[in-house]
Motif scaffolding. Structure first.
Motif, PDB file in Angstrom:
ATOM      1  N   SER A 118       0.835  -1.197   0.000  1.00  0.00           N
ATOM      2  CA  SER A 118       0.000   0.000   0.000  1.00  0.00           C
ATOM      3  C   SER A 118       0.877   1.257   0.000  1.00  0.00           C
ATOM      4  O   SER A 118       0.610   2.200  -0.727  1.00  0.00           O
ATOM      5  CB  SER A 118      -0.935  -0.017   1.213  1.00  0.00           C
ATOM      6  OG  SER A 118      -1.843   1.034   1.145  1.00  0.00           O
ATOM      7  N   ILE A 119       1.908   1.252   0.805  1.00  0.00           N
ATOM      8  CA  ILE A 119       2.793   2.419   0.879  1.00  0.00           C
ATOM      9  C   ILE A 119       3.559   2.598  -0.434  1.00  0.00           C
ATOM     10  O   ILE A 119       3.587   3.687  -1.000  1.00  0.00           O
ATOM     11  CB  ILE A 119       3.757   2.300   2.069  1.00  0.00           C
ATOM     12  CG1 ILE A 119       2.971   2.378   3.390  1.00  0.00           C
ATOM     13  CG2 ILE A 119       4.851   3.355   2.017  1.00  0.00           C
ATOM     14  CD1 ILE A 119       3.779   2.007   4.614  1.00  0.00           C
ATOM     15  N   GLY A 122      -0.222   9.031  -9.820  1.00  0.00           N
ATOM     16  CA  GLY A 122      -1.387   8.501 -10.523  1.00  0.00           C
ATOM     17  C   GLY A 122      -1.908   7.198  -9.966  1.00  0.00           C
ATOM     18  O   GLY A 122      -2.921   6.686 -10.427  1.00  0.00           O
ATOM     19  N   ALA A 123      -1.219   6.654  -8.979  1.00  0.00           N
ATOM     20  CA  ALA A 123      -1.665   5.418  -8.319  1.00  0.00           C
ATOM     21  C   ALA A 123      -2.298   5.785  -6.983  1.00  0.00           C
ATOM     22  O   ALA A 123      -1.707   6.525  -6.190  1.00  0.00           O
ATOM     23  CB  ALA A 123      -0.492   4.471  -8.104  1.00  0.00           C
ATOM     24  N   TYR A 124      -3.502   5.274  -6.764  1.00  0.00           N
ATOM     25  CA  TYR A 124      -4.239   5.562  -5.532  1.00  0.00           C
ATOM     26  C   TYR A 124      -4.715   4.239  -4.958  1.00  0.00           C
ATOM     27  O   TYR A 124      -5.718   3.683  -5.386  1.00  0.00           O
ATOM     28  CB  TYR A 124      -5.411   6.505  -5.820  1.00  0.00           C
ATOM     29  CG  TYR A 124      -4.958   7.747  -6.550  1.00  0.00           C
ATOM     30  CD1 TYR A 124      -4.271   8.746  -5.864  1.00  0.00           C
ATOM     31  CD2 TYR A 124      -5.147   7.879  -7.907  1.00  0.00           C
ATOM     32  CE1 TYR A 124      -3.807   9.866  -6.539  1.00  0.00           C
ATOM     33  CE2 TYR A 124      -4.689   8.995  -8.587  1.00  0.00           C
ATOM     34  CZ  TYR A 124      -4.020   9.981  -7.892  1.00  0.00           C
ATOM     35  OH  TYR A 124      -3.553  11.083  -8.558  1.00  0.00           O
ATOM     36  N   CYS A 125      -3.945   3.731  -3.991  1.00  0.00           N
ATOM     37  CA  CYS A 125      -4.181   2.402  -3.435  1.00  0.00           C
ATOM     38  C   CYS A 125      -4.794   2.506  -2.048  1.00  0.00           C
ATOM     39  O   CYS A 125      -4.293   3.232  -1.189  1.00  0.00           O
ATOM     40  CB  CYS A 125      -2.863   1.639  -3.369  1.00  0.00           C
ATOM     41  SG  CYS A 125      -3.049  -0.074  -2.844  1.00  0.00           S
ATOM     42  N   ALA A 126      -5.883   1.783  -1.841  1.00  0.00           N
ATOM     43  CA  ALA A 126      -6.555   1.740  -0.544  1.00  0.00           C
ATOM     44  C   ALA A 126      -6.441   0.332   0.030  1.00  0.00           C
ATOM     45  O   ALA A 126      -6.686  -0.645  -0.675  1.00  0.00           O
ATOM     46  CB  ALA A 126      -8.027   2.116  -0.701  1.00  0.00           C
ATOM     47  N   ARG A 175     -16.165   2.107  -0.498  1.00  0.00           N
ATOM     48  CA  ARG A 175     -15.776   3.509  -0.377  1.00  0.00           C
ATOM     49  C   ARG A 175     -14.432   3.797  -1.032  1.00  0.00           C
ATOM     50  O   ARG A 175     -14.145   4.955  -1.379  1.00  0.00           O
ATOM     51  CB  ARG A 175     -15.759   3.950   1.090  1.00  0.00           C
ATOM     52  CG  ARG A 175     -17.096   3.837   1.823  1.00  0.00           C
ATOM     53  CD  ARG A 175     -18.326   4.241   1.055  1.00  0.00           C
ATOM     54  NE  ARG A 175     -18.323   5.623   0.611  1.00  0.00           N
ATOM     55  CZ  ARG A 175     -19.293   6.188  -0.087  1.00  0.00           C
ATOM     56  NH1 ARG A 175     -20.374   5.502  -0.417  1.00  0.00           N
ATOM     57  NH2 ARG A 175     -19.202   7.436  -0.469  1.00  0.00           N
ATOM     58  N   ALA A 176     -13.592   2.781  -1.219  1.00  0.00           N
ATOM     59  CA  ALA A 176     -12.325   2.993  -1.922  1.00  0.00           C
ATOM     60  C   ALA A 176     -12.585   3.636  -3.283  1.00  0.00           C
ATOM     61  O   ALA A 176     -11.851   4.521  -3.709  1.00  0.00           O
ATOM     62  CB  ALA A 176     -11.581   1.669  -2.095  1.00  0.00           C
ATOM     63  N   VAL A 177     -13.675   3.206  -3.918  1.00  0.00           N
ATOM     64  CA  VAL A 177     -14.035   3.772  -5.219  1.00  0.00           C
ATOM     65  C   VAL A 177     -14.929   4.988  -5.050  1.00  0.00           C
ATOM     66  O   VAL A 177     -14.645   6.062  -5.574  1.00  0.00           O
ATOM     67  CB  VAL A 177     -14.758   2.725  -6.100  1.00  0.00           C
ATOM     68  CG1 VAL A 177     -15.199   3.351  -7.409  1.00  0.00           C
ATOM     69  CG2 VAL A 177     -13.874   1.535  -6.353  1.00  0.00           C
ATOM     70  N   LEU A 178     -16.027   4.834  -4.340  1.00  0.00           N
ATOM     71  CA  LEU A 178     -17.040   5.882  -4.287  1.00  0.00           C
ATOM     72  C   LEU A 178     -16.559   7.161  -3.609  1.00  0.00           C
ATOM     73  O   LEU A 178     -16.937   8.254  -4.026  1.00  0.00           O
ATOM     74  CB  LEU A 178     -18.305   5.359  -3.607  1.00  0.00           C
ATOM     75  CG  LEU A 178     -18.999   4.200  -4.322  1.00  0.00           C
ATOM     76  CD1 LEU A 178     -20.217   3.748  -3.529  1.00  0.00           C
ATOM     77  CD2 LEU A 178     -19.398   4.585  -5.741  1.00  0.00           C
ATOM     78  N   SER A 179     -15.741   7.040  -2.577  1.00  0.00           N
ATOM     79  CA  SER A 179     -15.263   8.233  -1.870  1.00  0.00           C
ATOM     80  C   SER A 179     -13.868   8.667  -2.287  1.00  0.00           C
ATOM     81  O   SER A 179     -13.506   9.824  -2.095  1.00  0.00           O
ATOM     82  CB  SER A 179     -15.235   7.974  -0.354  1.00  0.00           C
ATOM     83  OG  SER A 179     -16.525   7.805   0.150  1.00  0.00           O
ATOM     84  N   ASN A 180     -13.079   7.744  -2.817  1.00  0.00           N
ATOM     85  CA  ASN A 180     -11.665   8.047  -3.027  1.00  0.00           C
ATOM     86  C   ASN A 180     -11.138   7.794  -4.437  1.00  0.00           C
ATOM     87  O   ASN A 180      -9.987   8.085  -4.713  1.00  0.00           O
ATOM     88  CB  ASN A 180     -10.826   7.241  -2.028  1.00  0.00           C
ATOM     89  CG  ASN A 180     -11.193   7.608  -0.615  1.00  0.00           C
ATOM     90  OD1 ASN A 180     -10.919   8.704  -0.166  1.00  0.00           O
ATOM     91  ND2 ASN A 180     -11.846   6.693   0.087  1.00  0.00           N
ATOM     92  N   ASN A 181     -11.952   7.220  -5.308  1.00  0.00           N
ATOM     93  CA  ASN A 181     -11.542   6.931  -6.685  1.00  0.00           C
ATOM     94  C   ASN A 181     -10.239   6.130  -6.737  1.00  0.00           C
ATOM     95  O   ASN A 181      -9.371   6.377  -7.575  1.00  0.00           O
ATOM     96  CB  ASN A 181     -11.421   8.221  -7.500  1.00  0.00           C
ATOM     97  CG  ASN A 181     -11.445   7.960  -8.997  1.00  0.00           C
ATOM     98  OD1 ASN A 181     -11.894   6.914  -9.454  1.00  0.00           O
ATOM     99  ND2 ASN A 181     -10.953   8.920  -9.765  1.00  0.00           N
ATOM    100  N   ALA A 182     -10.090   5.170  -5.817  1.00  0.00           N
ATOM    101  CA  ALA A 182      -8.884   4.335  -5.779  1.00  0.00           C
ATOM    102  C   ALA A 182      -8.821   3.461  -7.021  1.00  0.00           C
ATOM    103  O   ALA A 182      -9.795   2.801  -7.373  1.00  0.00           O
ATOM    104  CB  ALA A 182      -8.886   3.473  -4.522  1.00  0.00           C
TER     105      ALA A 182
END
Length: 150
Positions: free
Chosen positions: A70-71, A78-82, A92-99
């Motif tokens: 994750s780190i 451009g990478a957003y990892c939850a 919520r990884a998608v809906l709130s954070n666009n992971a």
């Protein structure tokens, strides 16, 4: 959807189970090798590929899901990892954070739970008109160096 999968040697079995599930659901899979004990190498390779648009999303796995995968993934522009440990986080990884990536720990979640979390994550799309959009935009602005004053 085209998915990138990567893991460290501790999570190879979980990765294979999730790949089978993703293929069963009709997704195209790109399997990054999992033999490298320096798991940051795999995380960075997957994150760079997803950030470049070569795959739509990525699934990263290690012992805990939080450590280096994750780190390390989040160091790639451009990478957003939850890190996901339950259904709500997967959603919520998608809906709130666009992971565009998620990570899970093979020593934290069981195979059936991981399948449910992945399925939930993949079933959602970020709405750029949602209440979360300005928050996600702010993160993107910071990353691009275009952030004004807060």
């Amino acid at each position: 959807m085209k998915l990138a999968f990567g893991c460290d040697p501790n999570a190879t079995e979980l990765k294979q189970a999730l790949i089978k599930e993703a293929e069963r659901l009709g997704h195209e899979v790109v399997d990054f090798p999992s033999g490298d004990p320096i798991y940051a190498n795999t995380a960075i390779a997957v994150a760079k590929s997803v950030a470049a648009g070569e795959e739509d999303r990525g699934i990263l796995l290690c012992g805990t899901g939080i450590g280096v995968l994750s780190i390390a993934a989040n160091k790639v522009p451009g990478a957003y990892c939850a890190c996901v440990t339950d259904i709500y986080q997967a959603q919520r990884a998608v809906l709130s954070n666009n992971a565009n990536l998620i990570s899970m720990g093979a020593q934290v979640v069981g195979v059936e739970s991981a399948k449910m979390f992945m399925d939930e994550y993949l079933s959602h799309t970020f709405d750029p008109k949602s209440r979360s959009a300005p928050k996600v935009d702010r993160i993107n602005e910071y990353e691009r160096g275009t952030l004004g004053t807060c």
